[in-house]
Design a protein around this motif. Structure first.
Motif, PDB file in Angstrom:
ATOM      1  N   GLY A  86       5.682   6.414   3.710  1.00  0.00           N
ATOM      2  CA  GLY A  86       5.500   5.232   4.543  1.00  0.00           C
ATOM      3  C   GLY A  86       4.065   4.865   4.864  1.00  0.00           C
ATOM      4  N   LEU A  87       3.101   5.735   4.572  1.00  0.00           N
ATOM      5  CA  LEU A  87       1.709   5.462   4.949  1.00  0.00           C
ATOM      6  C   LEU A  87       1.181   4.196   4.269  1.00  0.00           C
ATOM      7  CD1 LEU A  87      -0.976   6.230   6.300  1.00  0.00           C
ATOM      8  CD2 LEU A  87      -1.468   7.689   4.310  1.00  0.00           C
ATOM      9  N   ILE A  88       1.320   4.128   2.957  1.00  0.00           N
ATOM     10  CA  ILE A  88       0.803   2.972   2.225  1.00  0.00           C
ATOM     11  C   ILE A  88       1.645   1.733   2.497  1.00  0.00           C
ATOM     12  CG2 ILE A  88       0.459   2.045  -0.113  1.00  0.00           C
ATOM     13  CD1 ILE A  88      -0.477   4.842  -0.911  1.00  0.00           C
ATOM     14  N   LEU A  89       2.953   1.902   2.648  1.00  0.00           N
ATOM     15  CA  LEU A  89       3.805   0.771   3.006  1.00  0.00           C
ATOM     16  C   LEU A  89       3.386   0.188   4.347  1.00  0.00           C
ATOM     17  CD1 LEU A  89       7.342   2.097   1.964  1.00  0.00           C
ATOM     18  CD2 LEU A  89       6.097   0.188   0.921  1.00  0.00           C
ATOM     19  N   HIS A  90       2.998   1.056   5.266  1.00  0.00           N
ATOM     20  CA  HIS A  90       2.516   0.616   6.574  1.00  0.00           C
ATOM     21  C   HIS A  90       1.269  -0.255   6.421  1.00  0.00           C
ATOM     22  CE1 HIS A  90       1.262   1.898  10.935  1.00  0.00           C
ATOM     23  NE2 HIS A  90       1.455   0.594  10.810  1.00  0.00           N
ATOM     24  N   HIS A  91       0.304   0.218   5.653  1.00  0.00           N
ATOM     25  CA  HIS A  91      -0.915  -0.555   5.409  1.00  0.00           C
ATOM     26  C   HIS A  91      -0.610  -1.880   4.708  1.00  0.00           C
ATOM     27  CE1 HIS A  91      -4.229   2.129   6.613  1.00  0.00           C
ATOM     28  NE2 HIS A  91      -3.453   3.142   6.231  1.00  0.00           N
ATOM     29  N   LEU A  92       0.316  -1.825   3.760  1.00  0.00           N
ATOM     30  CA  LEU A  92       0.643  -3.013   2.973  1.00  0.00           C
ATOM     31  C   LEU A  92       1.255  -4.102   3.857  1.00  0.00           C
ATOM     32  CD1 LEU A  92       0.527  -3.936  -0.003  1.00  0.00           C
ATOM     33  CD2 LEU A  92       2.877  -3.099  -0.260  1.00  0.00           C
ATOM     34  N   LEU A  93       2.190  -3.732   4.717  1.00  0.00           N
ATOM     35  CA  LEU A  93       2.827  -4.714   5.596  1.00  0.00           C
ATOM     36  C   LEU A  93       1.848  -5.276   6.615  1.00  0.00           C
ATOM     37  CD1 LEU A  93       6.302  -3.041   6.216  1.00  0.00           C
ATOM     38  CD2 LEU A  93       5.794  -5.033   4.811  1.00  0.00           C
ATOM     39  N   GLU A  94       0.964  -4.434   7.114  1.00  0.00           N
ATOM     40  CA  GLU A  94      -0.054  -4.925   8.046  1.00  0.00           C
ATOM     41  C   GLU A  94      -0.973  -5.933   7.370  1.00  0.00           C
ATOM     42  OE1 GLU A  94      -0.736  -1.553  11.495  1.00  0.00           O
ATOM     43  OE2 GLU A  94      -2.123  -1.607   9.783  1.00  0.00           O
ATOM     44  N   LYS A  95      -1.326  -5.660   6.139  1.00  0.00           N
ATOM     45  CA  LYS A  95      -2.248  -6.531   5.413  1.00  0.00           C
ATOM     46  C   LYS A  95      -1.579  -7.840   5.016  1.00  0.00           C
ATOM     47  CE  LYS A  95      -6.246  -7.150   3.261  1.00  0.00           C
ATOM     48  NZ  LYS A  95      -7.543  -7.160   3.954  1.00  0.00           N
ATOM     49  N   LEU A  96      -0.351  -7.747   4.486  1.00  0.00           N
ATOM     50  CA  LEU A  96       0.326  -8.927   3.967  1.00  0.00           C
ATOM     51  C   LEU A  96       0.928  -9.801   5.064  1.00  0.00           C
ATOM     52  CD1 LEU A  96       2.224  -7.290   0.966  1.00  0.00           C
ATOM     53  CD2 LEU A  96       0.275  -8.839   0.806  1.00  0.00           C
ATOM     54  N   LEU A 132       9.537  -2.716  -3.473  1.00  0.00           N
ATOM     55  CA  LEU A 132       8.235  -3.357  -3.692  1.00  0.00           C
ATOM     56  C   LEU A 132       8.376  -4.775  -4.252  1.00  0.00           C
ATOM     57  CD1 LEU A 132       6.110  -0.415  -5.099  1.00  0.00           C
ATOM     58  CD2 LEU A 132       5.845  -1.555  -2.899  1.00  0.00           C
ATOM     59  N   ILE A 133       9.324  -4.958  -5.160  1.00  0.00           N
ATOM     60  CA  ILE A 133       9.525  -6.297  -5.724  1.00  0.00           C
ATOM     61  C   ILE A 133      10.008  -7.263  -4.652  1.00  0.00           C
ATOM     62  CG2 ILE A 133      10.964  -7.630  -7.317  1.00  0.00           C
ATOM     63  CD1 ILE A 133      10.720  -5.282  -9.280  1.00  0.00           C
ATOM     64  N   ALA A 134      10.866  -6.786  -3.751  1.00  0.00           N
ATOM     65  CA  ALA A 134      11.333  -7.639  -2.658  1.00  0.00           C
ATOM     66  C   ALA A 134      10.171  -8.020  -1.741  1.00  0.00           C
ATOM     67  CB  ALA A 134      12.419  -6.918  -1.861  1.00  0.00           C
ATOM     68  N   ILE A 135       9.300  -7.074  -1.423  1.00  0.00           N
ATOM     69  CA  ILE A 135       8.133  -7.352  -0.589  1.00  0.00           C
ATOM     70  C   ILE A 135       7.190  -8.319  -1.292  1.00  0.00           C
ATOM     71  CG2 ILE A 135       6.066  -6.330   0.452  1.00  0.00           C
ATOM     72  CD1 ILE A 135       7.707  -3.789   0.942  1.00  0.00           C
ATOM     73  N   ALA A 136       6.953  -8.068  -2.578  1.00  0.00           N
ATOM     74  CA  ALA A 136       6.033  -8.917  -3.344  1.00  0.00           C
ATOM     75  C   ALA A 136       6.542 -10.352  -3.426  1.00  0.00           C
ATOM     76  CB  ALA A 136       5.828  -8.340  -4.740  1.00  0.00           C
ATOM     77  N   LYS A 137       7.832 -10.524  -3.687  1.00  0.00           N
ATOM     78  CA  LYS A 137       8.393 -11.868  -3.806  1.00  0.00           C
ATOM     79  C   LYS A 137       8.296 -12.637  -2.494  1.00  0.00           C
ATOM     80  CE  LYS A 137      11.641 -11.334  -7.629  1.00  0.00           C
ATOM     81  NZ  LYS A 137      13.064 -11.400  -8.041  1.00  0.00           N
ATOM     82  N   HIS A 138       8.380 -11.912  -1.389  1.00  0.00           N
ATOM     83  CA  HIS A 138       8.312 -12.574  -0.082  1.00  0.00           C
ATOM     84  C   HIS A 138       6.883 -12.943   0.301  1.00  0.00           C
ATOM     85  CE1 HIS A 138       9.601 -13.562   4.001  1.00  0.00           C
ATOM     86  NE2 HIS A 138       8.531 -12.905   4.429  1.00  0.00           N
ATOM     87  N   PHE A 139       5.987 -11.997   0.158  1.00  0.00           N
ATOM     88  CA  PHE A 139       4.610 -12.217   0.620  1.00  0.00           C
ATOM     89  C   PHE A 139       3.691 -12.772  -0.467  1.00  0.00           C
ATOM     90  CE2 PHE A 139       6.081  -8.902   3.631  1.00  0.00           C
ATOM     91  CZ  PHE A 139       5.797  -9.565   4.824  1.00  0.00           C
TER      92      PHE A 139
END
Length: 275
Positions: free
Chosen positions: A28-38, A96-103
């Motif tokens: 979850g560490l990188i996912l946390h950073h990714l969601l904060e950034k996106l 990741l694909i779901a996150i990418a498609k959204h953001f």
């Protein structure tokens, strides 16, 4: 890989480098950073979780935030806490694909990406394995088939005045070919219901003879009609002409939209076939 490059570019300022999706994202560490950034999301979790219990609790908060942000119901999720934490690559890719498609909807994610999966099941006699194919991104052939179906939904709902024109074109096409057998269709609403004309048309267009023992040339009941239509649907599917689901009973019950959809598949393939 596209997703790794995208994550590394997105988190470049954080000096984060991902080398393996399943190995680097499970806690979850990188996912946390990714969601904060996106998404500029501020999650109530600690930045670094060292124990397995804390990591899974953090991952649960992150995945819940993803589901809420993407407005996904639980039944729509193709991942869960355990699969991500256990470094399941397929679940990680789906996430990741779901996150990418959204953001990042302009990210050029290819269609028709599929993964061969081995399903292992424990039975009373031992382990049973089964091979399956998972489409991680949309199957373009399915989408194209769906678009044909959607076009007829649009026709029946919003342009019923054009329906007679469509019927006329399709009947001209049908009669051009079954006319060689001395047949003529003048009522699209009823003459395809028993499957006979449909089967003879498929044979004419495909250039092969259907054995009369395989279908009922003069069906006397709904069961025999359904047999004929099911055979027609199977022939179309096996020939790659039908790329969306068709309920044979709808044709037997004279559902005009389903009948026209099937005829249009033949028309699209063979409309340039010479007499």
């Amino acid at each position: 890989m596209l997703l790794i490059d995208w994550i590394n570019t997105t988190l470049k300022q954080e000096h984060i480098v991902v080398k393996s999706l399943e190995e680097d994202l499970f806690d979850g560490l990188i996912l946390h950073h990714l969601l904060e950034k996106l998404g500029s999301l501020r999650l109530d979790v600690e930045k670094i979780a060292l124990t397995e219990k804390k990591q899974k609790r953090k991952l649960a908060v992150i995945l819940e935030a993803v589901a809420q942000c993407l407005q996904l119901e639980e039944s729509q999720l193709k991942w869960n806490i355990d699969s991500i934490f256990q470094k399941d690559l397929l679940s990680t890719l789906y996430l990741l694909i779901a996150i990418a498609k959204h953001f990042k909807p302009d990210l050029p994610i290819p269609s028709n990406i599929r993964v061969e999966v081995i399903i292992i099941e424990r039975t009373l006699t031992g382990l049973r394995t089964e091979n399956a194919v998972e489409y991680i991104t949309e199957n373009r052939e399915t989408l194209e088939g769906q678009s044909k179906a959607d076009a007829f939904d649009e026709l029946f709902t919003h342009a019923p005045d054009k329906l007679d024109d469509v019927k006329k074109v399709l009947l001209q096409f049908v009669n051009k070919h079954v006319g060689k057998l001395g047949l003529n269709v003048n009522d699209a609403d009823s003459q395809f219901a028993d499957g006979v004309i449909l089967l003879l048309l498929i044979g004419q267009l495909g250039g092969y003879f259907l054995n009369l023992r395989e279908f009922f040339l003069n069906p006397n009941c709904a069961t025999e009609m359904l047999h004929n239509v099911n055979l027609a649907v199977a022939l179309l599917t096996d020939g790659g002409l039908l790329d969306f689901p068709v309920n044979a009973e709808d044709i037997v019950n004279k559902d005009m939209k389903t009948t026209l959809q099937v005829l249009y598949c033949l028309y699209s393939k063979y409309k340039t076939k010479e007499t």
